[in-house]
Motif scaffolding. Structure first.
Motif, mmCIF file in Angstrom:
data_model
loop_
_atom_site.group_PDB
_atom_site.id
_atom_site.type_symbol
_atom_site.label_atom_id
_atom_site.label_comp_id
_atom_site.label_asym_id
_atom_site.label_seq_id
_atom_site.Cartn_x
_atom_site.Cartn_y
_atom_site.Cartn_z
ATOM 1 N N GLU A 100 -3.144 -5.294 -8.517
ATOM 2 C CA GLU A 100 -4.011 -5.925 -7.850
ATOM 3 C C GLU A 100 -3.914 -5.501 -6.060
ATOM 4 O O GLU A 100 -3.372 -6.489 -6.268
ATOM 5 C CB GLU A 100 -5.472 -5.785 -8.202
ATOM 6 C CG GLU A 100 -5.873 -5.344 -9.664
ATOM 7 C CD GLU A 100 -6.930 -6.662 -9.758
ATOM 8 O OE1 GLU A 100 -7.500 -7.192 -9.500
ATOM 9 O OE2 GLU A 100 -8.073 -5.372 -11.072
ATOM 10 N N LEU A 101 -4.493 -4.448 -5.451
ATOM 11 C CA LEU A 101 -4.469 -5.067 -4.006
ATOM 12 C C LEU A 101 -5.458 -5.379 -3.470
ATOM 13 O O LEU A 101 -7.030 -4.523 -3.960
ATOM 14 C CB LEU A 101 -3.882 -3.303 -3.714
ATOM 15 C CG LEU A 101 -2.694 -3.456 -3.521
ATOM 16 C CD1 LEU A 101 -2.016 -1.888 -2.979
ATOM 17 C CD2 LEU A 101 -1.544 -4.305 -3.709
ATOM 18 N N PRO A 145 -5.576 7.975 -3.307
ATOM 19 C CA PRO A 145 -6.649 8.175 -2.222
ATOM 20 C C PRO A 145 -4.862 8.147 -0.772
ATOM 21 O O PRO A 145 -5.189 9.774 0.245
ATOM 22 C CB PRO A 145 -7.160 7.930 -1.481
ATOM 23 C CG PRO A 145 -7.421 6.632 -2.119
ATOM 24 C CD PRO A 145 -6.383 6.950 -3.340
ATOM 25 N N LEU A 146 -4.084 7.503 -0.535
ATOM 26 C CA LEU A 146 -3.199 7.346 0.439
ATOM 27 C C LEU A 146 -2.266 8.994 -0.463
ATOM 28 O O LEU A 146 -2.009 9.814 0.880
ATOM 29 C CB LEU A 146 -2.639 6.698 0.183
ATOM 30 C CG LEU A 146 -3.024 5.242 0.611
ATOM 31 C CD1 LEU A 146 -2.470 3.795 0.519
ATOM 32 C CD2 LEU A 146 -3.335 5.515 2.589
ATOM 33 N N GLY A 147 -2.043 8.969 -1.102
ATOM 34 C CA GLY A 147 -0.664 10.342 -1.759
ATOM 35 C C GLY A 147 -1.618 11.635 -1.476
ATOM 36 O O GLY A 147 -0.720 12.515 -0.792
ATOM 37 N N GLU A 171 0.622 -1.043 0.004
ATOM 38 C CA GLU A 171 0.438 -0.169 0.099
ATOM 39 C C GLU A 171 0.573 0.974 0.003
ATOM 40 O O GLU A 171 0.520 2.134 -0.598
ATOM 41 C CB GLU A 171 -1.045 -0.123 1.207
ATOM 42 C CG GLU A 171 -2.076 -1.070 1.370
ATOM 43 C CD GLU A 171 -1.398 -2.618 1.463
ATOM 44 O OE1 GLU A 171 -0.282 -2.444 2.182
ATOM 45 O OE2 GLU A 171 -2.201 -2.984 1.305
ATOM 46 N N PHE A 172 1.951 0.972 0.614
ATOM 47 C CA PHE A 172 3.268 2.434 0.708
ATOM 48 C C PHE A 172 3.391 2.060 -1.238
ATOM 49 O O PHE A 172 3.449 3.554 -1.008
ATOM 50 C CB PHE A 172 3.722 1.995 1.945
ATOM 51 C CG PHE A 172 4.800 3.269 2.421
ATOM 52 C CD1 PHE A 172 4.925 4.462 2.905
ATOM 53 C CD2 PHE A 172 5.811 3.287 1.623
ATOM 54 C CE1 PHE A 172 5.439 5.663 3.101
ATOM 55 C CE2 PHE A 172 7.168 4.786 1.185
ATOM 56 C CZ PHE A 172 6.546 5.787 2.320
ATOM 57 N N ARG A 173 3.996 1.203 -1.193
ATOM 58 C CA ARG A 173 4.498 1.570 -2.795
ATOM 59 C C ARG A 173 3.684 2.253 -4.171
ATOM 60 O O ARG A 173 3.655 3.095 -4.202
ATOM 61 C CB ARG A 173 5.011 0.277 -2.967
ATOM 62 C CG ARG A 173 5.360 -0.031 -4.604
ATOM 63 C CD ARG A 173 5.915 -0.604 -5.142
ATOM 64 N NE ARG A 173 6.198 -0.956 -6.708
ATOM 65 C CZ ARG A 173 6.447 -1.910 -6.907
ATOM 66 N NH1 ARG A 173 6.943 -3.543 -6.804
ATOM 67 N NH2 ARG A 173 7.171 -1.501 -8.799
ATOM 68 N N ALA A 181 -3.802 -0.927 -7.912
ATOM 69 C CA ALA A 181 -2.916 0.463 -7.096
ATOM 70 C C ALA A 181 -2.664 1.004 -7.019
ATOM 71 O O ALA A 181 -3.037 2.015 -5.974
ATOM 72 C CB ALA A 181 -0.913 -0.460 -7.135
ATOM 73 N N TRP A 182 -3.447 2.152 -8.329
ATOM 74 C CA TRP A 182 -2.604 3.351 -8.174
ATOM 75 C C TRP A 182 -4.319 3.857 -7.854
ATOM 76 O O TRP A 182 -4.305 4.835 -7.018
ATOM 77 C CB TRP A 182 -2.758 3.851 -9.667
ATOM 78 C CG TRP A 182 -4.704 3.767 -10.823
ATOM 79 C CD1 TRP A 182 -4.326 2.421 -11.646
ATOM 80 C CD2 TRP A 182 -5.123 4.584 -10.876
ATOM 81 N NE1 TRP A 182 -5.662 2.648 -12.174
ATOM 82 C CE2 TRP A 182 -6.019 3.677 -11.717
ATOM 83 C CE3 TRP A 182 -5.770 5.409 -10.024
ATOM 84 C CZ2 TRP A 182 -7.509 3.512 -11.987
ATOM 85 C CZ3 TRP A 182 -6.990 5.632 -10.762
ATOM 86 C CH2 TRP A 182 -7.819 5.541 -11.257
#
Length: 153
Positions: free
Chosen positions: A108-109, A144-146, A26-28, A138-139
């Protein structure tokens, strides 16, 4: 060097926000999505002289909920590819950015279903079940994390 600089800025923003463990997928996803946003928004090719604080508003608008980020990425890649061809060859930074994009788009996560088709509004979409998890590119998790990491900066 521009890609590595964008990746460094993204990494620092996410680490400062302390949203997720730095070694996680998720961090990546967040780092690579944010790095792509930073790298591709550098239309003038001046990334090495950039001041993070002066660019936050632009990056926030590009990563905002409802912004067609994926289409914007594709458009920017086409423009940068054309510019590289005009200058006689491929840009190593562009190749690194493309590799990050391939990973983000094809990996995919398993994450909370964020309902990307819901119209933009304040707060979570009505009826959002944070326990409902789906496989998502993943994007879509990284965006939203970024965005949140920049708000916490």
């Amino acid at each position: 060097m521009a890609w590595l600089y964008a990746e460094y800025i993204a990494d620092e923003l996410l680490r400062t926000g302390r949203l997720i463990p730095a070694g996680s997928l998720e961090f990546r996803a967040g780092r690579d999505t944010l790095a792509l946003t930073i790298y591709l928004s550098d239309a003038a090719g001046e990334l090495s002289g950039i001041r993070v604080v002066s660019q936050l508003d632009e990056w926030l608008s590009l990563t905002a909920y409802g912004h067609p980020w994926r289409d914007w990425v594709r458009t920017r890649f086409l423009a940068l590819g054309e510019r590289a061809r005009e200058h006689g060859g491929e840009d190593p930074d562009l190749e690194l950015a493309r590799a990050a994009w391939r990973w983000l788009d094809h990996t995919e996560l398993f994450a909370t279903h964020l309902d990307p088709d819901h119209p933009a509004q304040a707060g979570p979409p009505p009826g959002l079940d944070e326990n409902a998890r789906v496989w998502t590119p993943a994007w879509q998790l990284g965006l939203p994390l970024g965005h949140l990491a920049m708000h916490l900066f």
